[in-house]
Design an enzyme around this catalytic site. Structure first.
Site, PDB file in Angstrom:
ATOM      1  N   ARG A 224     -54.725  51.855  33.453  1.00 57.46           N
ATOM      2  CA  ARG A 224     -53.350  52.341  33.342  1.00 57.46           C
ATOM      3  C   ARG A 224     -52.938  53.044  34.627  1.00 57.46           C
ATOM      4  NH1 ARG A 224     -48.511  51.492  30.955  1.00 57.46           N
ATOM      5  NH2 ARG A 224     -47.694  53.243  29.737  1.00 57.46           N
TER       6      ARG A 224
ATOM      7  N   THR B  52     -44.726  42.634  29.972  1.00 54.61           N
ATOM      8  CA  THR B  52     -46.192  42.628  29.890  1.00 54.61           C
ATOM      9  C   THR B  52     -46.680  41.203  29.620  1.00 54.61           C
ATOM     10  OG1 THR B  52     -46.148  44.879  29.012  1.00 54.61           O
ATOM     11  CG2 THR B  52     -48.211  43.705  28.775  1.00 54.61           C
TER      12      THR B  52
END
Length: 601
Positions: A111, A411
């Site tokens: 992340r 995504t």
């Protein structure tokens, strides 16, 4: 950071590519895109993604002797070419891996992180109000320190068999020769054209001659090919401390604003020190038992593993897995469990390195019992439901309901497996479709706008918010790459894009496949609904609303809001006879691509 310390690595298999300034093929040079198939069954390993070029590159790695980890990194890099608005080296993601040698599930947290300069009030104007959301998205201030290059390096170092140079050879060649533009790529470009024009480097790459590339033309990205060559030659150190990193920092702190743009483009405070400090971290996976199976997912800062796991626990505790249960009763329990799990996600989940996140409690059967007792079929709980009390044993409330905030719907996701039994579920992103809208000049990739996943201010005044900005902090995500084991061996792997709807997509596929009697292709293709505990209702596809099941849920008091399309899953299942079944979307996002090394009926 093991994968970034070498000054150079082997370039075996890396094609020698020429650098060109031509970004896209002529619109008249129409070609046919590679064929897509939604399912494939066979031996020797499998790849499923949203794109046929990417799937084929992953399969090629398997044919050359690579394993599932090698194939996953290669497929991800190829998606950075063909799906540049959804993923790439300018973003981050979560990597879940079943290691056949050790029989364990391992996860990598790639992340993005906030720069050290970003404080809790970093998205507030001088008057204390948040900047307009569009100003944050299309700016340097929304760009988090990318985690994808380090994720690739760490994954290969820990579980791969090939070098970064080996796995980047195919993606680099793809970027150089180009891919055939489809309707999805053109429409996504046009949807973002207005903001892409604000940045000279982005307009030059994606809007040649002022228009999006035509369907059937060939889109080439030689700058990205050169970026992959540099990563192959120097390792991830080229990004975290090297010339690629310097280019990223320069772009964040001084975005390449096009001539004539009058709006103020906010700049970020990222430094080379922020890049040098970055690490893709190995996390303990989330784990729940469901119907005698072991379900593993991604721990915080992803909320995917905790929320999918908690929803499955509540659903089972409430009786949702009973074989005699009818389809409508099962669906009612599934939606109720999702609302309760989302209530807890919104209140308790954030970056566990910065504050306490009660991961074990949220995924425990004991906590599920304190939530399932609120469900009383056929009544429907009014939305939003309050979060649970972490220290309670009854059905007590944990306080006021908290909204989940915004999370971009873009995504991408991929799954891979190899002949040795290794399996990968990998979800990666640049957040918004098109990320921040800023291409790093001369490098061929978009930067993320991932920091907009933070809440600019507490969602409920006076209630502690686990997802505010902070130095080095990772924003909460809903990405939910998931691997299911049966008797210690992989059964399923699944994941999806879609922002906060990812959780509902993965949870729904699992329930439909494991409890609803559907095959994996049926579960992936089924109409979708994403219950997020919102007073505005659950997002639902038109096919769901038009179904007998959807109409029955409305009759029971469930509220829905129509959403054209939810997610784009990629999944696989290991069959009892040794074959692997790869499954991609048949229609959503233009349809995906599933493939196996040795097809067999």
């Amino acid at each position: 950071m093991r994968g970034r310390t070498l000054a150079a690595v082997t370039t075996t298999g890396l094609l020698c590519l020429s650098v060109s300034t031509v970004a896209a093929g002529p619109a008249a040079a129409e070609e046919a895109a590679p064929p897509k198939q939604a399912t494939a069954t066979g031996f020797g390993g499998a790849v499923s993604s949203v794109d046929p070029d990417a799937t084929e590159i992953g399969l090629d790695v398997l044919r050359r002797g690579g394993n599932a980890v090698d194939a996953a990194v290669a497929t991800a890099a190829a998606l950075g070419v063909t799906e540049p608005y959804s993923a790439g080296v300018g973003g981050g993601g979560f990597f879940v891996h079943y290691d056949a040698r050790t029989g364990t599930v391992r996860t990598l947290d790639g992340r993005e992180t906030a720069p050290a300069s970003l404080q809790a009030d970093g998205f507030l104007q001088d008057d204390g109000t948040p900047y307009p959301f569009d100003d944050l998205v299309n700016s340097g201030i929304s760009v988090g320190v990318p985690g994808t290059p380090d994720t690739w390096a760490e994954a290969l170092a820990d579980g791969g068999t090939m070098s970064l140079a080996d796995v980047l050879s195919g993606p680099a060649a793809l970027a150089e020769r180009g891919f055939v533009v489809d309707e999805t790529f053109r429409s996504q470009t046009l949807d973002n054209a207005e903001r892409f024009r604000d940045f000279s480097s982005t307009a030059a790459l994606f809007l040649p001659d002022g228009d999006a590339p035509a369907v059937g033309s060939v889109f080439r990205n030689p700058d990205l090919a050169a970026t992959y060559r540099l990563l192959a030659e120097q390792g991830a150190g080229a990004f975290y401390g090297g010339e690629l990193g310097r280019a990223v920092v320069d772009t964040v702190t001084a975005p390449p604003v096009a001539d004539g743009v009058t709006r103020e483009v906010l700049t970020g405070g990222m430094t080379m020190a922020d890049l040098l400090a970055y690490d893709a971290l190995e996390r303990v996976p989330t784990h729940v038992r469901h119907g005698g199976l072991d379900v593993y997912g991604m721990a915080p800062p992803s909320s995917g593993g905790t929320t999918v796991g908690e929803a499955l626990n509540i659903f089972e505790t409430a009786g949702g897995t009973a074989p005699e249960l009818g389809a409508a009763d099962r669906e009612h329990l599934r939606l109720e469990a999702a609302a309760l799990a989302f209530a807890d996600r919104n209140r308790w989940v954030g970056d566990g390195d910065v504050q306490d996140v009660p991961t074990r409690r949220l995924t425990s059967e004991e906590f599920a019992a304190t939530r399932a007792c609120l469900i009383s079929p056929p009544a429907t709980l009014p939305r939003p439901v309050a979060p649970g009390a972490l220290d309670g044993t009854g059905c007590g409330s944990g306080g006021e309901a908290v909204d989940g905030g915004y999370e971009g719907p873009s995504t991408t996701h991929l799954t891979t497996a190899d002949a040795a039994g290794n399996v990968v579920a990998y979800t990666l992103t640049i957040e918004q479709t098109g990320g921040s809208g800023i291409v790093v000049p001369g490098r061929g990739f978009l930067l993320n706008n991932e920091l907009t996943d933070f809440n600019a201010v507490p969602v409920v005044a006076g209630v502690p918010d686990p997802n505010l900005p902070g130095p080095g902090k990772r924003p909460r995500s809903s990405m939910a790459p998931t691997i299911v084991l049966q008797d210690g061996r992989p059964l399923l792997a699944v994941g999806s894009p879609g922002g906060a709807t990812i959780i509902g997509t993965v949870y729904g596929i699992l329930v439909n496949r494991l409890d609803g009697g559907q095959s994996l292709p049926e579960a992936v293709a089924a109409p979708r609904v994403s219950e997020q505990n919102s007073a505005a209702g659950a997002a639902a596809e038109p096919a769901y609303l038009d179904s007998d099941l959807g109409r029955e849920m409305v009759a029971r008091g469930h509220v829905f809001r129509e959403t054209e399309e939810i997610g784009a899953a990629a999944a696989l299942e290991l069959l009892p006879d040794g074959r692997v079944l790869a499954v991609a979307e048949p229609v959503r996002r233009g349809g995906g691509a599933a493939g196996v090394v040795l097809p067999r009926d």
